[in-house]
Design an enzyme around this catalytic site. Structure first.
Site, PDB file in Angstrom:
ATOM      1  N   CYS A   2       0.878  -1.178   0.000  1.00  0.00           N
ATOM      2  CA  CYS A   2       0.000   0.000   0.000  1.00  0.00           C
ATOM      3  C   CYS A   2       0.916   1.230   0.000  1.00  0.00           C
ATOM      4  CB  CYS A   2      -0.870  -0.077   1.261  1.00  0.00           C
ATOM      5  SG  CYS A   2      -2.063   1.234   1.456  1.00  0.00           S
ATOM      6  N   CYS A  45      -6.981   5.709  -9.635  1.00  0.00           N
ATOM      7  CA  CYS A  45      -6.850   6.406  -8.358  1.00  0.00           C
ATOM      8  C   CYS A  45      -6.280   7.801  -8.569  1.00  0.00           C
ATOM      9  CB  CYS A  45      -5.989   5.617  -7.382  1.00  0.00           C
ATOM     10  SG  CYS A  45      -4.399   5.184  -8.011  1.00  0.00           S
TER      11      CYS A  45
HETATM   12  C1  LIG Z   1      -3.881   5.342   4.529  1.00  0.00           C
HETATM   13  C2  LIG Z   1      -4.509   4.635   3.372  1.00  0.00           C
HETATM   14  C3  LIG Z   1      -4.808   5.364   2.213  1.00  0.00           C
HETATM   15  C4  LIG Z   1      -5.398   4.715   1.120  1.00  0.00           C
HETATM   16  N1  LIG Z   1      -5.691   5.447   0.003  1.00  0.00           N
HETATM   17  C5  LIG Z   1      -6.361   4.856  -1.021  1.00  0.00           C
HETATM   18  C6  LIG Z   1      -6.750   5.639  -2.158  1.00  0.00           C
HETATM   19  O1  LIG Z   1      -6.478   6.826  -2.235  1.00  0.00           O
HETATM   20  N2  LIG Z   1      -7.436   5.002  -3.139  1.00  0.00           N
HETATM   21  C7  LIG Z   1      -7.759   3.672  -3.070  1.00  0.00           C
HETATM   22  O2  LIG Z   1      -8.400   3.155  -3.990  1.00  0.00           O
HETATM   23  N3  LIG Z   1      -7.383   2.906  -2.007  1.00  0.00           N
HETATM   24  C8  LIG Z   1      -6.701   3.471  -0.994  1.00  0.00           C
HETATM   25  N4  LIG Z   1      -6.330   2.735   0.097  1.00  0.00           N
HETATM   26  C9  LIG Z   1      -6.676   1.301   0.116  1.00  0.00           C
HETATM   27  C10 LIG Z   1      -8.118   1.089   0.589  1.00  0.00           C
HETATM   28  O3  LIG Z   1      -8.361   1.830   1.739  1.00  0.00           O
HETATM   29  C11 LIG Z   1      -8.347  -0.391   0.830  1.00  0.00           C
HETATM   30  O4  LIG Z   1      -8.229  -1.034  -0.416  1.00  0.00           O
HETATM   31  C12 LIG Z   1      -9.711  -0.676   1.415  1.00  0.00           C
HETATM   32  O5  LIG Z   1      -9.855  -0.063   2.673  1.00  0.00           O
HETATM   33  C13 LIG Z   1      -9.916  -2.167   1.523  1.00  0.00           C
HETATM   34  O6  LIG Z   1     -11.199  -2.412   2.001  1.00  0.00           O
HETATM   35  P1  LIG Z   1     -11.552  -3.792   2.732  1.00  0.00           P
HETATM   36  O7  LIG Z   1     -13.026  -3.789   2.923  1.00  0.00           O
HETATM   37  O8  LIG Z   1     -10.923  -4.905   1.995  1.00  0.00           O
HETATM   38  O9  LIG Z   1     -10.758  -3.754   4.109  1.00  0.00           O
HETATM   39  P2  LIG Z   1     -10.612  -2.662   5.242  1.00  0.00           P
HETATM   40  O10 LIG Z   1     -10.923  -1.301   4.768  1.00  0.00           O
HETATM   41  O11 LIG Z   1      -9.261  -2.900   5.837  1.00  0.00           O
HETATM   42  O12 LIG Z   1     -11.703  -3.079   6.318  1.00  0.00           O
HETATM   43  C14 LIG Z   1     -11.725  -4.317   6.966  1.00  0.00           C
HETATM   44  C15 LIG Z   1     -12.849  -4.292   7.961  1.00  0.00           C
HETATM   45  O13 LIG Z   1     -12.966  -5.584   8.567  1.00  0.00           O
HETATM   46  C16 LIG Z   1     -13.119  -5.422   9.967  1.00  0.00           C
HETATM   47  N5  LIG Z   1     -12.599  -6.626  10.639  1.00  0.00           N
HETATM   48  C17 LIG Z   1     -11.332  -7.101  10.593  1.00  0.00           C
HETATM   49  N6  LIG Z   1     -11.240  -8.216  11.337  1.00  0.00           N
HETATM   50  C18 LIG Z   1     -12.466  -8.439  11.866  1.00  0.00           C
HETATM   51  C19 LIG Z   1     -12.987  -9.437  12.743  1.00  0.00           C
HETATM   52  N7  LIG Z   1     -12.235 -10.425  13.225  1.00  0.00           N
HETATM   53  N8  LIG Z   1     -14.302  -9.375  13.080  1.00  0.00           N
HETATM   54  C20 LIG Z   1     -15.089  -8.371  12.614  1.00  0.00           C
HETATM   55  N9  LIG Z   1     -14.631  -7.394  11.795  1.00  0.00           N
HETATM   56  C21 LIG Z   1     -13.328  -7.430  11.421  1.00  0.00           C
HETATM   57  C22 LIG Z   1     -12.277  -4.185  10.285  1.00  0.00           C
HETATM   58  O14 LIG Z   1     -12.659  -3.632  11.502  1.00  0.00           O
HETATM   59  C23 LIG Z   1     -12.609  -3.288   9.086  1.00  0.00           C
HETATM   60  O15 LIG Z   1     -13.755  -2.536   9.304  1.00  0.00           O
HETATM   61  C24 LIG Z   1      -5.709   3.325   1.194  1.00  0.00           C
HETATM   62  C25 LIG Z   1      -5.391   2.606   2.353  1.00  0.00           C
HETATM   63  C26 LIG Z   1      -4.797   3.246   3.424  1.00  0.00           C
HETATM   64  C27 LIG Z   1      -4.489   2.466   4.670  1.00  0.00           C
END
Ligand SMILES: Cc1cc2nc3c(=O)[nH]c(=O)nc-3n(C[C@H](O)[C@H](O)[C@H](O)COP(=O)(O)OP(=O)(O)OC[C@H]3O[C@@H](n4cnc5c(N)ncnc54)[C@H](O)[C@@H]3O)c2cc1C
Length: 414
Positions: A170, A355
């Site tokens: 990332c 992006c």
């Molecule tokens: C600082 C930062 C900046 C970024 N900027 C960009 C950008 O500009 N453009 C872009 O496209 N992408 C960006 N990204 C990437 C993007 O944020 C991620 O691709 C996205 O958040 C992934 O979503 P997700 O649902 O897979 O996981 P996440 O967003 O990581 O969410 C996972 C969820 O699962 C929950 N969870 C985990 N374990 C458990 C459990 N055991 N029980 C219950 N709940 C649980 C967590 O609490 C969380 O709410 C960025 C990431 C970061 C960290």
């Protein structure tokens, strides 16, 4: 009656773990096609709120408060007749088809795992913030901690290093923070007091774990150079101390504020479930984001295992962006809907990336299709103030739509 439908109620029991981009989008997409008479959908999240994660870098540099980029999950999910359980899943049993929290067990016919990442801070001595002197924007508490550290920097200007550790995937937010801190310091006429270095495992700037894209490398080299941000590529950070970054085979760089993106791993509950994930805790899926062995299990978003684009002198892993996560949620939901309705499987597709990289006072728009080279289209790379405005508008629109149970914008402005 389709496959995976409860014989007594006639409804499929779908459990989703994670209430971020992947989990919420999947829940909405499923409900659009499967009414409550067809599917009982339960979303479990250890967070009460949805947080617009890409804006955590803005929380860090003080242009957003956490409350401006988050909302409670319960209302929009209730509006969609999706049961919301604000609890952490502590066990998954893919044989019994159950997930368990500290309070309850849930049986499923279909399970969607959208649990994101765990920061593997143990990979490099000193990665932080709560385990070492390093700082990171990878979660809401970490971004708030970083915001405080940046305020301290403004009061006591000192050398800064921003970058990523070996194996990071990332990397975009590291660039955004280097540009963001540079811009903040220039606005306050403090930039001349703060040497900034950018340290990355990428073999060249803009590789981003996806083998680069179009002219992003040249653009980033020029942008860092004109802002007097020194950079080192193929850099393997070995340790972060309170006043330096140690890099293998190189002289250490003095740093009072070290912001280093860690390598990622799958969350513990996934990693410890037998035969669910690879050794890093990421889930191997087919082209429909369905687990190759565990019946009825899908995984989407950062939880998924995607192999590196290529071998590099210092490891860099494949990115999993918000935009890619939304595409995965759509493909998995369509496949699952087809399975329940007994119709043909939904389409699969190569993931693309779009992006906008925030540079403080302007942005870089990047589009790569597919993400993994070789590509059908020459990537688009464009720089300008308008892209920053697009990114801000996208954030507002996404948050409003998601909080009101509306279809979220998916393609433009990430
Ligand atoms: C600082 C930062 C900046 C970024 N900027 C960009 C950008 O500009 N453009 C872009 O496209 N992408 C960006 N990204 C990437 C993007 O944020 C991620 O691709 C996205 O958040 C992934 O979503 P997700 O649902 O897979 O996981 P996440 O967003 O990581 O969410 C996972 C969820 O699962 C929950 N969870 C985990 N374990 C458990 C459990 N055991 N029980 C219950 N709940 C649980 C967590 O609490 C969380 O709410 C960025 C990431 C970061 C960290």
């Amino acid at each position: 009656m389709g496959i995976g439908v409860d014989k007594v109620t006639g409804r499929a029991r779908i459990v989703i773990i994670g209430g971020s981009f992947g989990g919420l989008s999947a829940a909405f997409a499923l409900r659009r096609k499967l009414g409550p008479e067809r599917a009982e959908i339960t979303l479990l999240s250890r967070e009460e709120n949805f947080t617009f994660v890409p804006s955590l870098t803005w929380v860090a540099v003080g242009s957003r408060r956490l409350s401006q980029i988050s909302f409670g999950l319960s209302a929009p999910l209730a509006g969609k007749q999706v049961a919301f359980v604000n609890d952490a899943v502590i066990a998954i049993d893919t044989e019994k088809k159950t997930v368990t929290t500290a309070n309850r067990e849930f049986s499923y016919d279909f399970l969607i795992i959208a649990t994101g990442h765990r920061s593997a801070n143990e990979a490099v001595e000193g990665l932080g913030p709560f385990t070492g002197p390093g700082h990171s924007p990878m979660s809401a508490p970490e971004a708030e901690e970083l915001a405080t550290a940046i305020q301290v920097l403004l009061r006591n200007p000192a050398p800064v290093v921003v970058g990523a550790a070996p194996g990071a995937s990332c990397i975009g937010p590291a660039y955004e923070l280097a540009f963001g801190i540079d811009y903040l310091l220039r606005k306050k006429k403090l930039r001349h007091l703060v040497p900034i270095s950018f340290v990355t495992p990428e073999p060249y700037l803009g590789h981003m774990g996806m083998g680069g894209a179009g002219k992003i490398r040249q653009l980033l080299e020029g942008a860092l150079e004109e802002r007097d941000i020194a950079y080192r590529t193929s850099a393997a950070i070995k340790a972060i101390t309170p006043d330096a970054i140690n890099i293998e085979g190189e002289t250490p760089i003095g740093s009072q504020l070290s912001i280093i993106i860690p390598p990622l791993a799958g969350v513990d509950v996934v990693a410890k479930t037998p035969q669910l994930s690879n050794p890093k805790g990421f889930i191997v899926v087919d082209e429909h984001f369905r687990h190759k062995v565990a019946e009825g299990v899908y995984a989407i978003g950062v939880a998924v295992a995607l192999p590196p684009a290529e071998s590099t002198p210092v490891p860099v892993n494949f990115p999993k962006t918000g935009h890619m996560t939304e595409q995965m949620a759509t493909i998995a939901a369509q496949d699952l809907i087809g399975e329940i309705l007994g119709s043909k499987r939904g389409p699969s597709a190569e993931l693309s990336a779009r992006c906008v990289l925030d540079m403080g006072d302007r942005g870089i728009y990047l589009s790569a299709d597919p993400v993994r080279p070789p590509r059908n289209r020459i990537p688009t790379v464009s720089e300008g103030r308008q892209w920053l405005l697009v990114k801000r508008a996208f954030e507002r629109t996404y948050l409003w739509n998601a909080a009101h149970g509306r279809k979220m914008p998916t393609t433009f402005g990430w």
